[in-house]
Write a protein that holds these residues in place. Structure first.
Motif, PDB file in Angstrom:
ATOM      1  N   UNK A 187       0.876  -1.196  -0.116  1.00 59.10           N
ATOM      2  CA  UNK A 187      -0.113  -0.068   0.026  1.00 59.10           C
ATOM      3  C   UNK A 187       0.916   1.355  -0.039  1.00 59.10           C
ATOM      4  N   UNK A 188       2.015   1.090   0.679  1.00 60.62           N
ATOM      5  CA  UNK A 188       2.885   2.415   0.632  1.00 60.62           C
ATOM      6  C   UNK A 188       3.385   2.627  -0.618  1.00 60.62           C
ATOM      7  N   UNK A 189       3.789   1.652  -1.319  1.00 58.42           N
ATOM      8  CA  UNK A 189       4.179   1.996  -2.577  1.00 58.42           C
ATOM      9  C   UNK A 189       3.362   2.546  -3.631  1.00 58.42           C
ATOM     10  N   UNK A 190       2.125   1.761  -3.493  1.00 57.16           N
ATOM     11  CA  UNK A 190       1.203   2.291  -4.380  1.00 57.16           C
ATOM     12  C   UNK A 190       0.759   3.798  -4.145  1.00 57.16           C
ATOM     13  N   UNK A 191       0.546   4.247  -2.835  1.00 61.79           N
ATOM     14  CA  UNK A 191       0.182   5.420  -2.453  1.00 61.79           C
ATOM     15  C   UNK A 191       1.437   6.509  -2.865  1.00 61.79           C
ATOM     16  N   UNK A 192       2.551   6.109  -2.777  1.00 66.02           N
ATOM     17  CA  UNK A 192       3.732   6.825  -3.082  1.00 66.02           C
ATOM     18  C   UNK A 192       3.424   7.269  -4.736  1.00 66.02           C
ATOM     19  N   UNK A 193       3.428   6.130  -5.382  1.00 75.59           N
ATOM     20  CA  UNK A 193       3.310   6.218  -6.990  1.00 75.59           C
ATOM     21  C   UNK A 193       1.999   7.165  -7.343  1.00 75.59           C
ATOM     22  N   UNK A 194       1.125   6.933  -6.580  1.00 75.84           N
ATOM     23  CA  UNK A 194      -0.190   7.756  -6.963  1.00 75.84           C
ATOM     24  C   UNK A 194      -0.081   9.275  -6.626  1.00 75.84           C
ATOM     25  N   UNK A 195       0.600   9.473  -5.376  1.00 73.16           N
ATOM     26  CA  UNK A 195       1.181  10.855  -5.217  1.00 73.16           C
ATOM     27  C   UNK A 195       1.856  11.432  -6.284  1.00 73.16           C
ATOM     28  N   UNK A 196       2.882  10.796  -6.718  1.00 68.30           N
ATOM     29  CA  UNK A 196       3.891  10.967  -7.698  1.00 68.30           C
ATOM     30  C   UNK A 196       3.006  11.461  -8.898  1.00 68.30           C
ATOM     31  N   UNK A 197       2.116  10.798  -9.219  1.00 68.60           N
ATOM     32  CA  UNK A 197       1.337  10.604 -10.772  1.00 68.60           C
ATOM     33  C   UNK A 197       0.270  12.219 -10.647  1.00 68.60           C
ATOM     34  N   UNK A 198       0.291  12.604  -9.282  1.00 70.67           N
ATOM     35  CA  UNK A 198      -0.660  13.874  -9.168  1.00 70.67           C
ATOM     36  C   UNK A 198      -0.016  14.807  -8.626  1.00 70.67           C
ATOM     37  N   UNK A 199       1.026  15.394  -8.955  1.00 72.39           N
ATOM     38  CA  UNK A 199       2.120  16.030  -8.380  1.00 72.39           C
ATOM     39  C   UNK A 199       1.257  17.659  -7.878  1.00 72.39           C
ATOM     40  N   UNK A 200       0.326  17.812  -8.738  1.00 70.02           N
ATOM     41  CA  UNK A 200      -0.222  19.239  -8.495  1.00 70.02           C
ATOM     42  C   UNK A 200      -1.412  19.191  -7.546  1.00 70.02           C
ATOM     43  N   UNK A 201      -1.775  18.062  -7.093  1.00 71.17           N
ATOM     44  CA  UNK A 201      -2.754  17.850  -6.201  1.00 71.17           C
ATOM     45  C   UNK A 201      -2.512  18.095  -4.757  1.00 71.17           C
ATOM     46  N   UNK A 202      -3.640  18.380  -3.777  1.00 73.72           N
ATOM     47  CA  UNK A 202      -3.247  18.259  -2.539  1.00 73.72           C
ATOM     48  C   UNK A 202      -3.747  17.020  -1.614  1.00 73.72           C
ATOM     49  N   UNK A 203      -2.831  16.769  -0.936  1.00 74.77           N
ATOM     50  CA  UNK A 203      -3.139  15.245  -0.221  1.00 74.77           C
ATOM     51  C   UNK A 203      -3.343  15.738   1.326  1.00 74.77           C
ATOM     52  N   UNK A 204      -3.991  14.886   1.781  1.00 76.51           N
ATOM     53  CA  UNK A 204      -4.299  15.311   3.554  1.00 76.51           C
ATOM     54  C   UNK A 204      -4.371  13.720   3.830  1.00 76.51           C
TER      55      UNK A 204
END
Length: 338
Positions: free
Chosen positions: A49-66
């Protein structure tokens, strides 16, 4: 805003389903992850899950994550789960020292392995085996014996595949030993090219999808580096012969289960059979589970698996079957002493 609730039980199935939903969600500018319900976590699912969430964040660099409600999750924070996907909470991967029953999320640099092997004038497999033995001994609190040998062999073969085939810069691993359940779990992941890419040079394989690649890779004698026409080096005990994944999966199935995911495909094997899973994972992720009470007579078990594997390989390839290499069927210390 897109909201995601982490599952209460982060089992293998729930982790796969959660990550699949992540990538199926419509694009948004804000993403919220709520960890309030998350309860039980396992080494493999944390890393997955950590690897997939990291990849997901990198794919959406302009988005805000909380991230919400992470404070109560002391175990995954200690293991390096949150920092692994970019949240500034808990330990970083490899920061915790581990204990006699667990190894936190840890990154092993492939270049460091290759440089150490060159410095010592040994095969990278020897360096990997030493690391695998350290992991095995730490997890099961034994310095020698059948279980240490079995676990060392399996960890080494998976890590060898990363170094020899994946193109990944890092090997990620973690593990847990549950004495009350007589169960050991080891997770080994990379973000490299995947199993299908590793088999691409074998002209005898007709692979149409990543699912087919997984099923082929677990057959004995299937390799991207060793096939008809490749010269066998008689003095090279480490020459790949395509038996490492086969042997490791057989060991796991003898007293637990084996899971592998690669570039969207997944395969779970246990004593009852095998089951395909659809995943989102890019790279290769493996989970090895052993029942420590069922793994006895290491030498006899590996000899039997080796014999049965070669017989099966001959059914596939006839007289062209490639005999299993020593490195793919035993520990290096076993064949160096002969």
């Amino acid at each position: 805003m897109a909201c995601f609730n982490l599952p209460q039980n982060l089992s293998l199935t729930e982790a796969i389903n959660f990550c699949n939903r992540l990538w199926e969600a419509p694009p948004d500018t804000k993403y919220e992850f709520d960890f309030r319900r998350m309860g039980m976590v396992e080494p493999f699912t944390m890393a997955y899950v950590a690897n997939e969430m990291k990849r997901f964040r990198k794919s959406k660099e302009d988005a805000q994550f909380t991230a919400l409600n992470v404070q109560q999750h002391t175990y995954p924070a200690h293991m390096g789960f949150f920092k692994a996907f970019g949240l500034n909470h808990g330990n970083a991967p490899g920061q915790a020292s581990g204990s006699s029953t667990y190894i936190p999320l840890t990154l092993l640099n492939v270049a460091d392995i290759e440089q150490e092997a060159a410095r010592r004038a040994v095969n990278p497999g020897d360096v990997i085996e030493e690391k695998a033995s350290q992991i095995a001994q730490l997890l099961i609190r034994q310095s020698e014996g059948n279980l240490v040998d079995t676990l060392t062999f399996s960890i080494r073969e998976i890590m060898r595949n990363v170094v020899e085939h994946s193109g990944s810069d890092f090997i990620e691993y973690c593990g847990q030993y549950w004495p009350s359940r007589n169960m050991v779990e080891v997770a080994i992941l990379d973000v490299g090219n995947g199993v299908r890419y590793g088999l691409r040079d074998n002209p005898d394989l007709k692979i149409s999808c990543d699912r087919d690649a997984l099923h082929l890779a677990l057959l004995p004698g299937i390799s991207g580096k060793m096939y008809r026409g490749v010269r066998r080096r008689p003095n090279d005990a480490w020459q790949n012969s395509g038996f490492g994944l086969y042997m490791t999966s057989r060991i796991c199935r003898a007293g637990g289960n084996f899971f592998i995911a690669s570039n969207g495909a997944g395969l779970l094997l246990d004593a009852t059979g095998k089951e395909d899973r659809v995943t989102s994972y890019q790279g290769t992720a493996l989970r090895l589970r052993f029942n420590t009470q069922s793994l006895t007579n290491y030498d006899e078990m590996l000899t039997r698996f080796r014999r049965e594997g070669y017989q099966a390989a001959r059914q596939f390839s006839g007289d062209q079957a490639i005999e299993p290499s020593m490195a793919s069927t035993m520990l290096s210390r076993d064949f160096q002493s002969k």
